[in-house]
Design a protein around this motif. Sequence first.
Motif, PDB file in Angstrom:
ATOM      1  N   ARG A   1      41.046  44.624  38.081  1.00 29.29           N
ATOM      2  CA  ARG A   1      40.690  44.263  38.720  1.00 29.29           C
ATOM      3  C   ARG A   1      38.987  42.522  39.428  1.00 29.29           C
ATOM      4  O   ARG A   1      39.555  42.297  39.739  1.00 29.29           O
ATOM      5  N   SER A   2      38.536  43.941  38.946  1.00 27.44           N
ATOM      6  CA  SER A   2      37.572  43.912  38.535  1.00 27.44           C
ATOM      7  C   SER A   2      36.731  42.684  37.373  1.00 27.44           C
ATOM      8  O   SER A   2      36.251  41.971  36.961  1.00 27.44           O
ATOM      9  N   PHE A   3      37.911  43.165  36.526  1.00 25.11           N
ATOM     10  CA  PHE A   3      37.565  42.381  35.358  1.00 25.11           C
ATOM     11  C   PHE A   3      38.145  40.462  35.498  1.00 25.11           C
ATOM     12  O   PHE A   3      37.683  39.572  35.629  1.00 25.11           O
ATOM     13  N   LYS A   4      39.412  40.451  36.051  1.00 19.39           N
ATOM     14  CA  LYS A   4      39.369  39.447  36.471  1.00 19.39           C
ATOM     15  C   LYS A   4      38.837  38.448  37.994  1.00 19.39           C
ATOM     16  O   LYS A   4      38.959  37.121  38.220  1.00 19.39           O
ATOM     17  N   GLY A   5      37.973  39.621  38.831  1.00 18.67           N
ATOM     18  CA  GLY A   5      37.520  38.785  39.382  1.00 18.67           C
ATOM     19  C   GLY A   5      36.017  38.158  38.904  1.00 18.67           C
ATOM     20  O   GLY A   5      35.097  37.619  39.938  1.00 18.67           O
ATOM     21  N   ASP A   6      35.328  38.103  37.867  1.00 16.32           N
ATOM     22  CA  ASP A   6      34.581  38.319  37.198  1.00 16.32           C
ATOM     23  C   ASP A   6      35.024  36.530  36.722  1.00 16.32           C
ATOM     24  O   ASP A   6      35.435  36.241  36.062  1.00 16.32           O
ATOM     25  N   PRO A   7      34.456  35.459  37.258  1.00 17.67           N
ATOM     26  CA  PRO A   7      34.637  34.056  36.998  1.00 17.67           C
ATOM     27  C   PRO A   7      34.324  33.585  35.413  1.00 17.67           C
ATOM     28  O   PRO A   7      35.520  32.794  34.516  1.00 17.67           O
ATOM     29  N   ALA A   8      33.768  34.758  34.860  1.00 15.91           N
ATOM     30  CA  ALA A   8      33.205  34.716  33.028  1.00 15.91           C
ATOM     31  C   ALA A   8      34.296  35.029  32.573  1.00 15.91           C
ATOM     32  O   ALA A   8      34.633  34.547  31.090  1.00 15.91           O
ATOM     33  N   ASN A   9      35.239  35.601  32.804  1.00 17.36           N
ATOM     34  CA  ASN A   9      36.407  36.259  32.152  1.00 17.36           C
ATOM     35  C   ASN A   9      37.879  35.402  31.904  1.00 17.36           C
ATOM     36  O   ASN A   9      38.942  35.753  32.261  1.00 17.36           O
ATOM     37  N   LYS A  10      37.871  33.892  33.113  1.00 18.86           N
ATOM     38  CA  LYS A  10      38.994  33.529  33.581  1.00 18.86           C
ATOM     39  C   LYS A  10      39.244  32.754  32.113  1.00 18.86           C
ATOM     40  O   LYS A  10      39.003  32.786  31.164  1.00 18.86           O
ATOM     41  N   GLY A  11      41.046  33.719  31.702  1.00 17.30           N
ATOM     42  CA  GLY A  11      41.922  33.098  30.444  1.00 17.30           C
ATOM     43  C   GLY A  11      40.962  34.129  29.624  1.00 17.30           C
ATOM     44  O   GLY A  11      42.318  34.160  28.233  1.00 17.30           O
ATOM     45  N   ALA A  12      40.420  35.055  29.629  1.00 15.83           N
ATOM     46  CA  ALA A  12      40.089  35.705  28.888  1.00 15.83           C
ATOM     47  C   ALA A  12      41.113  37.085  29.515  1.00 15.83           C
ATOM     48  O   ALA A  12      41.667  37.310  29.899  1.00 15.83           O
ATOM     49  N   ILE A  13      41.644  37.563  27.809  1.00 16.28           N
ATOM     50  CA  ILE A  13      42.441  39.473  27.490  1.00 16.28           C
ATOM     51  C   ILE A  13      41.649  40.556  27.963  1.00 16.28           C
ATOM     52  O   ILE A  13      40.596  40.698  27.144  1.00 16.28           O
ATOM     53  N   MET A  14      42.009  41.163  28.553  1.00 13.80           N
ATOM     54  CA  MET A  14      41.736  42.531  29.359  1.00 13.80           C
ATOM     55  C   MET A  14      41.433  43.185  28.385  1.00 13.80           C
ATOM     56  O   MET A  14      42.585  44.171  27.704  1.00 13.80           O
TER      57      MET A  14
END
Length: 257
Positions: free
Chosen positions: A158-171
């Motif tokens: 949830r924290s990863f997806k909440g960061d716009p910089a991670n949009k489209g990236a794989i967790m």
Amino acid sequence: MVAAASVGAVLVVHGATFLIARRIGRYNIVDITWGLGFVAVATVAAALGNGDLFRRLLLLAMTALWGLRLAWHMYVKTKGHGEDPRYRDLLGGNFAPSNVIRRIFGTQAVATLFVALPLMLSATQGPIPRHLLAVTIIGVVVWLAGLAFEAVGDHQLRSFKGDPANKGAIMDRGLWRWTRHPNYFGDACVWWGLWVASLAQWTSLVTVLSPVVMTYFLVHVTGARLTEKYMKDRPGFREYCSRTSYFVPLPPKSRAR
């Protein structure tokens, strides 16, 4: 009495969820109900069972902590979003009430009752024999580890997806470096822990299929495999799979150069 009341409780929970889902036109709220259905069964078992009171309350506490946390997590995750594509695909465009009940709500209600069999049987059995106290403790430890793994994994994602910089990236950070599905792995541990903690006598072993079936679904049906079906074409996902364990946490492999 415990079994009949449990069936009634699950029907009420899923029936109410079906009516709400029809009203708002979104069936993925059943994911919120999934945890609550087990809490309902554990509550009925604790209240109506004639078995050991300590074990009934212990299993209720364990189930409630898991179920309520999961329900809140799914509420936050789905709030403000549309229908989950998994349910659109599952229904195949047929939104008739009978099809929705058969393929979603009825199926989940039956699955809840089957997986919750250890809670129902344990509620009718006597005190924990002295030689099984260590087994009960092991069950609680496995459950606690699973709950922590699931909760931490959900929080990290949830924290990863909440960061716009991670949009489209794989967790691929935190627990997600060790397994592609820490939430589902934790969930499996929760139910194995609950099953072990429910053991009161040899007859309790007959319910072992409950955690087996739950684990099978988490690994091969509605959990990990279905999630990867919708992620397989995302950029970087294949490379992530090549270095990260599918389900059981293992040390990550080095990135390919």
